[in-house]
Motif scaffolding. Structure first.
Motif, mmCIF file in Angstrom:
data_model
loop_
_atom_site.group_PDB
_atom_site.id
_atom_site.type_symbol
_atom_site.label_atom_id
_atom_site.label_comp_id
_atom_site.label_asym_id
_atom_site.label_seq_id
_atom_site.Cartn_x
_atom_site.Cartn_y
_atom_site.Cartn_z
ATOM 1 N N PRO A 209 0.808 -1.231 0.000
ATOM 2 C CA PRO A 209 0.000 0.000 0.000
ATOM 3 C C PRO A 209 0.835 1.272 0.000
ATOM 4 O O PRO A 209 0.341 2.335 -0.363
ATOM 5 N N GLN A 210 2.112 1.189 0.408
ATOM 6 C CA GLN A 210 2.948 2.384 0.466
ATOM 7 C C GLN A 210 3.798 2.549 -0.793
ATOM 8 O O GLN A 210 4.825 3.239 -0.765
ATOM 9 N N VAL A 211 3.425 1.866 -1.870
ATOM 10 C CA VAL A 211 4.217 1.934 -3.091
ATOM 11 C C VAL A 211 4.457 3.392 -3.484
ATOM 12 O O VAL A 211 3.552 4.226 -3.465
ATOM 13 N N GLU A 212 5.706 3.682 -3.817
ATOM 14 C CA GLU A 212 6.148 5.065 -4.003
ATOM 15 C C GLU A 212 5.390 5.765 -5.122
ATOM 16 O O GLU A 212 5.017 6.936 -5.000
ATOM 17 N N PHE A 213 5.143 5.055 -6.210
ATOM 18 C CA PHE A 213 4.489 5.687 -7.353
ATOM 19 C C PHE A 213 3.081 6.155 -7.002
ATOM 20 O O PHE A 213 2.675 7.262 -7.361
ATOM 21 N N ALA A 214 2.310 5.320 -6.303
ATOM 22 C CA ALA A 214 0.945 5.692 -5.931
ATOM 23 C C ALA A 214 0.941 6.910 -5.021
ATOM 24 O O ALA A 214 0.119 7.822 -5.177
ATOM 25 N N GLU A 215 1.872 6.947 -4.065
ATOM 26 C CA GLU A 215 1.956 8.102 -3.173
ATOM 27 C C GLU A 215 2.360 9.359 -3.932
ATOM 28 O O GLU A 215 1.841 10.441 -3.681
ATOM 29 N N ALA A 216 3.294 9.214 -4.850
ATOM 30 C CA ALA A 216 3.751 10.359 -5.633
ATOM 31 C C ALA A 216 2.629 10.944 -6.476
ATOM 32 O O ALA A 216 2.498 12.165 -6.612
ATOM 33 N N PRO A 232 -2.178 34.289 -6.797
ATOM 34 C CA PRO A 232 -0.822 34.819 -6.995
ATOM 35 C C PRO A 232 0.147 34.454 -5.876
ATOM 36 O O PRO A 232 1.358 34.607 -6.028
ATOM 37 N N PHE A 233 -0.379 33.977 -4.761
ATOM 38 C CA PHE A 233 0.486 33.588 -3.645
ATOM 39 C C PHE A 233 0.902 32.120 -3.731
ATOM 40 O O PHE A 233 1.622 31.622 -2.866
ATOM 41 N N GLY A 234 0.436 31.433 -4.783
ATOM 42 C CA GLY A 234 0.773 30.023 -4.937
ATOM 43 C C GLY A 234 2.260 29.778 -5.114
ATOM 44 O O GLY A 234 2.758 28.692 -4.794
ATOM 45 N N ARG A 235 2.977 30.794 -5.597
ATOM 46 C CA ARG A 235 4.417 30.622 -5.801
ATOM 47 C C ARG A 235 5.162 30.429 -4.483
ATOM 48 O O ARG A 235 6.322 30.005 -4.480
ATOM 49 N N PHE A 236 4.507 30.759 -3.371
ATOM 50 C CA PHE A 236 5.152 30.613 -2.064
ATOM 51 C C PHE A 236 4.876 29.244 -1.423
ATOM 52 O O PHE A 236 5.390 28.957 -0.342
ATOM 53 N N ILE A 237 4.058 28.417 -2.099
ATOM 54 C CA ILE A 237 3.818 27.063 -1.595
ATOM 55 C C ILE A 237 5.089 26.234 -1.800
ATOM 56 O O ILE A 237 5.639 26.196 -2.904
ATOM 57 N N PRO A 238 5.609 25.573 -0.758
ATOM 58 C CA PRO A 238 6.833 24.771 -0.910
ATOM 59 C C PRO A 238 6.692 23.721 -2.015
ATOM 60 O O PRO A 238 5.672 23.030 -2.103
ATOM 61 N N GLN A 239 7.726 23.607 -2.837
ATOM 62 C CA GLN A 239 7.677 22.718 -3.999
ATOM 63 C C GLN A 239 8.592 21.499 -3.887
ATOM 64 O O GLN A 239 8.648 20.690 -4.808
ATOM 65 N N ARG A 240 9.312 21.354 -2.779
ATOM 66 C CA ARG A 240 10.302 20.281 -2.683
ATOM 67 C C ARG A 240 9.651 18.912 -2.845
ATOM 68 O O ARG A 240 10.114 18.079 -3.627
ATOM 69 N N ARG A 241 8.557 18.660 -2.118
ATOM 70 C CA ARG A 241 7.895 17.358 -2.205
ATOM 71 C C ARG A 241 7.230 17.173 -3.567
ATOM 72 O O ARG A 241 7.144 16.059 -4.078
ATOM 73 N N TYR A 242 6.769 18.267 -4.148
ATOM 74 C CA TYR A 242 6.157 18.216 -5.482
ATOM 75 C C TYR A 242 7.184 17.752 -6.510
ATOM 76 O O TYR A 242 6.921 16.844 -7.313
ATOM 77 N N ARG A 243 8.373 18.351 -6.484
ATOM 78 C CA ARG A 243 9.419 17.976 -7.443
ATOM 79 C C ARG A 243 9.888 16.538 -7.220
ATOM 80 O O ARG A 243 10.159 15.808 -8.177
ATOM 81 N N ALA A 244 9.970 16.132 -5.951
ATOM 82 C CA ALA A 244 10.373 14.757 -5.669
ATOM 83 C C ALA A 244 9.334 13.762 -6.178
ATOM 84 O O ALA A 244 9.679 12.692 -6.709
ATOM 85 N N ALA A 245 8.052 14.118 -6.026
ATOM 86 C CA ALA A 245 6.986 13.241 -6.510
ATOM 87 C C ALA A 245 6.996 13.143 -8.032
ATOM 88 O O ALA A 245 6.806 12.059 -8.602
ATOM 89 N N LEU A 246 7.231 14.261 -8.708
ATOM 90 C CA LEU A 246 7.330 14.238 -10.171
ATOM 91 C C LEU A 246 8.463 13.325 -10.626
ATOM 92 O O LEU A 246 8.331 12.567 -11.596
ATOM 93 N N LYS A 247 9.586 13.405 -9.920
ATOM 94 C CA LYS A 247 10.731 12.559 -10.260
ATOM 95 C C LYS A 247 10.374 11.088 -10.103
ATOM 96 O O LYS A 247 10.754 10.253 -10.933
ATOM 97 N N SER A 248 9.619 10.762 -9.053
ATOM 98 C CA SER A 248 9.198 9.370 -8.831
ATOM 99 C C SER A 248 8.291 8.873 -9.953
ATOM 100 O O SER A 248 8.410 7.731 -10.408
ATOM 101 N N ILE A 249 7.362 9.737 -10.389
ATOM 102 C CA ILE A 249 6.447 9.362 -11.473
ATOM 103 C C ILE A 249 7.223 9.072 -12.752
ATOM 104 O O ILE A 249 7.019 8.044 -13.411
#
Length: 545
Positions: A209-216, A232-249
């Protein structure tokens, strides 16, 4: 000399001058846009309370975090007065946004004025790193090419081949013991079916159930939607986990693409002609060798196939756990058609009306994509919602975002109870002839026996040229899963109150799709060979519900 003069200018002077210039620019831009809107049509009622919509941005982000977006949008629509055809506009830091839950406006956006509205460049730019140039982010010829590329993969012969569903349903049911033990069923509807159909190999999320791709996949959607709701304030949302998830996909998808591109055209043709070796990916590679095109289309279909099917099944069993009479009627239809153990055929599924009504009612209350967006591709209008009476066309300049709320529209009582289009059916047991149908928020598959929604008031799979091409695939998988599960289990018990929670109204989480915010905690009961329920005394727990 000029430098000396500039040195004597204070910071605050420069700051105030910049503010003045900014406001002059905004006023000038507003004047130009105002004249354009008036030339095209009228304004819709405004939902703004504070200038530039700072209160709306704050409340939208807060509602998103606390899973209250459907309620928030209903409150926003109420600000315009419902006589405005459920159409309002908001100003977000100078950006005009129109929102509608009106079927005439939605019909215009999706069908009658299809060439006026599309995803647009802003939407494409927002989602390009995740969805690329796939079918969900493009317009015009590029969108048409994507659709033509994908359409052959969803022909009836492919959709009606149910073998791929069976092995994953068997795996799913092996994780349920059948004696009423609590399980979060929403966590068990997984990527496995979709990845098997697309790639020829399951991602194995039921085994892990914790398979990385599904979580990403889930994380990318969560972060992106939160950023978009922050404006316009969306640019201040942290992107580190987003970029890591994209890399996993990408790390998950790329090896499959590499492998299929190693096959020669003749090898691909041989494999896709075989039922056993056919996969969506191989069929796609037979049409194009462009790895970016393949990647973008695979990710798009993974998104649509995994999430829309999983959430529909989750909501369906959420409702079944509260309505044992519906479960009983469903089982009666299923057993009379296919018996207690035989897998249903595609024809069987289509010839079970109560099953189809149950799925339709689930999609009415819980459309997989609750809110969607289009952009005006050039200066245009919406048919109504403008002016003091809400009946005038709305002026829509190019690049204006339009949000349409399928969730809100499909729960509008005034559209459901339309006596001019849907008179009371004969012999209907109701409290009054003026109210022939169950309440709009009540889950009632039987309403579909004598009620048909008006055109464009029920669009769980969108409508017009961009209607979901995977609709039949999704409906078939949902129907097949329900039949197989109810062949084995005769009762579905809810566990919502068992932990002291008042959850009569479910938590509605809206990232891209509408998911149960706290899962679907239920228990399944199975009958033994002699008709006695497993579980002994516990079998009476749900008998009064």
């Amino acid at each position: 000399m000029v430098v000396d003069e500039l040195n004597r200018v204070s910071f605050w002077t420069v700051f105030l001058a910049s503010v003045v210039v900014f406001f002059v620019f905004c006023i000038a831009r507003y004047g130009i846009e105002h004249r354009k809107i008036r030339a095209l049509g009228a304004y819709a009622p405004s939902a703004n309370k504070l200038p530039l919509g700072f209160d709306l941005i704050y409340n939208a982000v807060r509602a998103s975090i606390h899973n209250r977006m459907p309620e928030w949008w209903l409150e926003i629509f109420s600000r315009g007065g419902y006589s405005s055809c459920y159409t309002i506009e908001i100003n977000l830091v100078g950006q005009r946004v129109i929102a509608t839950a009106d079927p005439e406006n939605i019909k215009a956006i999706l069908a009658t004025q299809f060439t006026d509205y599309g995803k647009g460049k802003p939407f494409h730019d927002d989602w390009e790193d995740f969805l690329g140039d796939g079918i969900f982010t493009t317009d015009g010829a590029q969108w048409h090419d994507s659709r033509q590329l994908l359409r052959p993969q969803f022909i009836k012969d492919r959709v009606s081949d149910l073998k791929v569903f069976e092995k994953h349903v068997e795996k799913l049911m092996s994780l349920i013991n059948g004696n009423g033990e609590e399980v979060d069923i929403s966590a068990l509807f997984s990527l496995d079916n979709t990845t098997d159909f697309l790639l020829g190999q399951s991602v194995g999320s039921l085994d892990n159930p914790q398979v990385e791709f599904a979580e990403a996949f889930s994380e990318v959607q969560r972060v992106k939607i939160l950023a978009l709701r922050a404006g316009p304030f969306g640019r201040f949302i942290p992107q580190r986990r987003y970029r890591a998830a994209l890399k996993s996909i990408n790390s998950f998808v790329n090896p499959y693409i590499d492998h299929v591109l190693c096959l020669s055209p003749s090898e691909l043709d041989q494999k896709i002609e075989s039922d056993e070796d056919y996969t969506f990916l191989r069929a796609l590679a037979s049409f194009t060798r462009n790895r970016k095109v393949i990647r973008d289309q695979i990710v798009a279909v993974l998104l649509a196939g995994r999430d829309t099917i999983a959430v529909t099944l989750s909501w369906l069993f959420h409702e079944l756990s509260s309505y044992p009479d519906v479960v009983s009627q469903l089982r009666q239809e299923i057993l009379s058609r296919v018996g207690p153990s035989s897998p249903p055929t595609y024809t069987d599924l289509k010839n079970m009306p109560y099953l189809q009504h149950t799925i339709s009612e689930t999609l009415r209350l819980y459309p997989p994509i609750p809110f969607n967006v289009r952009n005006a591709l050039h200066d245009t209008t919406l048919p109504r919602g403008g002016g003091s009476d809400g009946l005038s066309p709305i002026g829509v300049p190019k690049d204006t975002p339009i949000m349409y709320a399928t969730f809100t529209m499909q729960r509008r009582a005034d559209l459901l109870f339309d006596p001019t289009s849907h008179p009371p059916p004969p012999n209907t047991s109701t409290s009054s002839p003026e109210d022939p149908l169950p309440d709009v928020l009540t889950f009632s598959p039987s309403r579909w026996e004598h009620w048909t929604p008006k055109p464009w008031t029920y669009i769980p799979f969108n409508g017009g040229p961009r209607i979901c091409i995977g609709q039949q695939f999704a409906l078939t998988e949902v129907g097949y899963t329900v039949v197989r599960m109810l062949q084995r289990f005769d009762r579905v018990e809810r566990y919502w109150e068992n932990q002291g929670e008042q959850m009569e109204q479910p938590v509605l989480k809206t990232d891209i799709v509408l998911t149960p915010g706290k899962g679907v905690r239920v228990g399944f009961w199975e009958r033994g060979e002699k008709g006695e329920e497993k579980g002994g005394e516990g079998s009476e727990i749900n008998s009064t519900r």
